[in-house]
Enzyme design. Structure first.
Site, PDB file in Angstrom:
ATOM      1  N   ASP A  34       0.862  -1.181   0.000  1.00  0.00           N
ATOM      2  CA  ASP A  34       0.000   0.000   0.000  1.00  0.00           C
ATOM      3  C   ASP A  34       0.902   1.236   0.000  1.00  0.00           C
ATOM      4  O   ASP A  34       1.858   1.298   0.784  1.00  0.00           O
ATOM      5  CB  ASP A  34      -0.896  -0.018   1.248  1.00  0.00           C
ATOM      6  CG  ASP A  34      -2.018   1.004   1.201  1.00  0.00           C
ATOM      7  OD1 ASP A  34      -1.756   2.177   0.829  1.00  0.00           O
ATOM      8  OD2 ASP A  34      -3.150   0.654   1.540  1.00  0.00           O
ATOM      9  N   ILE A  35       0.607   2.210  -0.869  1.00  0.00           N
ATOM     10  CA  ILE A  35       1.458   3.412  -0.913  1.00  0.00           C
ATOM     11  C   ILE A  35       1.136   4.390   0.220  1.00  0.00           C
ATOM     12  O   ILE A  35       1.870   5.351   0.422  1.00  0.00           O
ATOM     13  CB  ILE A  35       1.387   4.140  -2.278  1.00  0.00           C
ATOM     14  CG1 ILE A  35      -0.013   4.644  -2.574  1.00  0.00           C
ATOM     15  CG2 ILE A  35       1.938   3.251  -3.381  1.00  0.00           C
ATOM     16  CD1 ILE A  35      -0.065   5.622  -3.731  1.00  0.00           C
TER      17      ILE A  35
ATOM     18  N   GLU B  33     -12.495   3.750  -0.748  1.00  0.00           N
ATOM     19  CA  GLU B  33     -12.037   4.914  -1.509  1.00  0.00           C
ATOM     20  C   GLU B  33     -11.705   4.565  -2.951  1.00  0.00           C
ATOM     21  O   GLU B  33     -11.859   5.395  -3.833  1.00  0.00           O
ATOM     22  CB  GLU B  33     -10.809   5.536  -0.828  1.00  0.00           C
ATOM     23  CG  GLU B  33     -11.118   6.107   0.540  1.00  0.00           C
ATOM     24  CD  GLU B  33      -9.880   6.613   1.258  1.00  0.00           C
ATOM     25  OE1 GLU B  33      -8.749   6.325   0.814  1.00  0.00           O
ATOM     26  OE2 GLU B  33     -10.049   7.294   2.279  1.00  0.00           O
ATOM     27  N   VAL B  34     -11.208   3.359  -3.190  1.00  0.00           N
ATOM     28  CA  VAL B  34     -10.921   2.894  -4.543  1.00  0.00           C
ATOM     29  C   VAL B  34     -11.962   1.832  -4.861  1.00  0.00           C
ATOM     30  O   VAL B  34     -12.090   0.847  -4.135  1.00  0.00           O
ATOM     31  CB  VAL B  34      -9.490   2.311  -4.650  1.00  0.00           C
ATOM     32  CG1 VAL B  34      -9.240   1.768  -6.050  1.00  0.00           C
ATOM     33  CG2 VAL B  34      -8.453   3.372  -4.282  1.00  0.00           C
TER      34      VAL B  34
ATOM     35  N   HIS C 114     -10.664  -4.665  -2.631  1.00  0.00           N
ATOM     36  CA  HIS C 114      -9.294  -4.914  -2.188  1.00  0.00           C
ATOM     37  C   HIS C 114      -9.280  -5.235  -0.702  1.00  0.00           C
ATOM     38  O   HIS C 114     -10.005  -4.648   0.081  1.00  0.00           O
ATOM     39  CB  HIS C 114      -8.370  -3.733  -2.508  1.00  0.00           C
ATOM     40  CG  HIS C 114      -8.823  -2.408  -2.009  1.00  0.00           C
ATOM     41  ND1 HIS C 114      -9.898  -1.727  -2.552  1.00  0.00           N
ATOM     42  CD2 HIS C 114      -8.343  -1.621  -1.014  1.00  0.00           C
ATOM     43  CE1 HIS C 114     -10.054  -0.572  -1.927  1.00  0.00           C
ATOM     44  NE2 HIS C 114      -9.129  -0.491  -0.978  1.00  0.00           N
TER      45      HIS C 114
END
Length: 143
Positions: free
Chosen positions: A31-32, A96-97, A101
């Site tokens: 995760d970034i 959020e995305v 996931h």
């Protein structure tokens, strides 16, 4: 459904990612915006905006891969004491995305991560009522 998300670009190799695991169905990468060091994401390669669109077999595979990653996190330099899985389904849940996931979040004492909520103690009758409602939805074929 709009199949685009940053995850689609990562899966296709058009966006950078620190990949950890990949097979025909799923991809795992760092995760970034990690909550703790070693925070990973596991995504299906076929787009699914939410759990309702996700093939149940692929959903199961997300968790199987997550389980393997949890063991790897413990054995790696991350050396965590525990692991949380988190999957947000919908805006209200914190998604959020909009590509399903699974977060695999390594835990160590004092890492600052935690769930904040107030547990309630509803009367048994309320629990039984909601259980009946959920059972009815299952019987009607809700996913």
């Amino acid at each position: 459904m709009d199949p685009y998300s940053i995850f689609a670009d990562i899966i296709a190799g058009r966006a950078p990612a620190s990949r950890v695991y990949e097979d025909d169905d799923v991809l795992a990468f760092m995760d970034i915006r990690p909550l703790t060091p070693g925070h990973l994401l596991v995504v299906p390669k076929i787009p699914a905006r939410d759990l309702g669109e996700l093939d149940p077999e692929i959903g199961g595979k997300l968790f199987k891969v997550g389980q393997r990653l949890a063991a790897a996190l413990r054995a790696s330099e991350v050396a965590c004491d525990g692991v949380n899985f988190f999957l947000a389904d919908g805006v209200t849940a914190g998604q959020e995305v909009f590509h399903v996931h699974l977060h695999v979040i390594p835990r160590t004492p004092g890492d600052g991560f935690g769930l904040r909520a107030r547990a309630q103690t509803p009367p048994r009758a309320d629990l039984d009522y909601l259980a009946g409602s959920i059972q009815g939805a299952l019987e009607r074929g809700s996913r």
